[in-house]
Write a protein that holds these residues in place. Structure first.
Motif, short mmCIF file in Angstrom:
data_model
loop_
_atom_site.label_atom_id
_atom_site.label_comp_id
_atom_site.label_asym_id
_atom_site.label_seq_id
_atom_site.Cartn_x
_atom_site.Cartn_y
_atom_site.Cartn_z
N GLU A 34 7.24 2.41 -10.09
CA GLU A 34 7.12 3.80 -9.66
C GLU A 34 5.89 3.97 -8.77
O GLU A 34 4.80 3.52 -9.08
CB GLU A 34 6.98 4.69 -10.90
CG GLU A 34 7.14 6.15 -10.63
CD GLU A 34 8.59 6.55 -10.39
OE1 GLU A 34 8.78 7.62 -9.78
OE2 GLU A 34 9.50 5.82 -10.79
N LYS A 35 6.10 4.63 -7.62
CA LYS A 35 4.99 4.99 -6.76
C LYS A 35 4.31 6.24 -7.33
O LYS A 35 4.97 7.08 -7.92
CB LYS A 35 5.48 5.31 -5.35
CG LYS A 35 5.91 4.11 -4.54
CD LYS A 35 6.43 4.51 -3.18
CE LYS A 35 5.35 5.04 -2.29
NZ LYS A 35 5.77 5.23 -0.89
N PRO A 36 3.00 6.38 -7.14
CA PRO A 36 2.34 7.60 -7.56
C PRO A 36 2.94 8.82 -6.84
O PRO A 36 3.31 8.73 -5.67
CB PRO A 36 0.88 7.39 -7.15
CG PRO A 36 0.73 5.91 -7.02
CD PRO A 36 2.07 5.40 -6.58
N VAL A 37 3.03 9.94 -7.53
CA VAL A 37 3.63 11.16 -6.99
C VAL A 37 3.07 11.53 -5.61
O VAL A 37 3.85 11.83 -4.70
CB VAL A 37 3.51 12.33 -7.99
CG1 VAL A 37 3.97 13.63 -7.38
CG2 VAL A 37 4.30 12.02 -9.26
N PRO A 38 1.75 11.48 -5.39
CA PRO A 38 1.25 11.89 -4.07
C PRO A 38 1.73 11.01 -2.91
O PRO A 38 1.65 11.41 -1.76
CB PRO A 38 -0.28 11.79 -4.21
CG PRO A 38 -0.54 11.82 -5.67
CD PRO A 38 0.66 11.21 -6.33
N LYS A 40 4.92 9.44 -2.82
CA LYS A 40 6.38 9.33 -2.76
C LYS A 40 6.97 9.85 -1.46
O LYS A 40 7.97 9.33 -0.98
CB LYS A 40 7.02 10.06 -3.95
CG LYS A 40 6.87 9.27 -5.23
CD LYS A 40 7.64 9.91 -6.36
CE LYS A 40 7.51 9.05 -7.60
NZ LYS A 40 8.32 9.55 -8.68
N GLY A 41 6.39 10.85 -0.84
CA GLY A 41 6.92 11.42 0.39
C GLY A 41 6.76 10.54 1.62
O GLY A 41 7.30 10.85 2.67
#
Length: 125
Positions: A34-38, A40-41
């Motif tokens: 999983e990539k960190p939320v910040p 992902k975009g």
């Protein structure tokens, strides 16, 4: 003091994530993490390789076939990986021999140079 290498990054064309995940996760058997939320975009995906990570980012306008830059995956059975890649129609490129290692190279579906390398012990002369 530098204590190790945390991750390396390669790039694939924008919009090619599914093809990249197929190659790296299905053909090579690496685990997606999983990539960190910040982040992902930004596109791309991350992989776990032993204790290290490979970050697969997206980038346009770059000819990956013109660079010697590469990742070298240390493997236990280099002949197994040669067979797996040949079965998936990946062209094997022979590497310049170096003492105490068996190795070969190939290009991923996006042109990134990749090496598989196994340390070997030679007996006799």
């Amino acid at each position: 003091m530098i204590i190790g290498l945390h991750h390396a990054q390669i790039t694939i064309p924008k919009g090619a994530e599914e093809q990249g995940k197929h190659f790296y996760c299905k053909v090579l058997g690496l685990a997606e993490i999983e990539k960190p939320v910040p982040l992902k975009g930004r596109g791309g995906f991350w992989l776990q390789v032993g204790k290290m990570e490979v970050h697969v980012g997206t980038e346009e306008g770059f000819d990956r076939l013109l660079t010697k830059a590469h990742l070298a995956y240390q493997v236990e059975d280099v002949s197994h990986w040669r067979k797996v890649l040949e079965e998936n129609n990946i062209e094997i490129l022979e590497s310049v021999p170096i003492p105490n290692y068996e190795r070969f190279e190939f290009r991923d579906p996006f042109g990134n140079r990749v090496e598989m390398i196994q340390e070997v012990t030679r007996t006799g002369t």
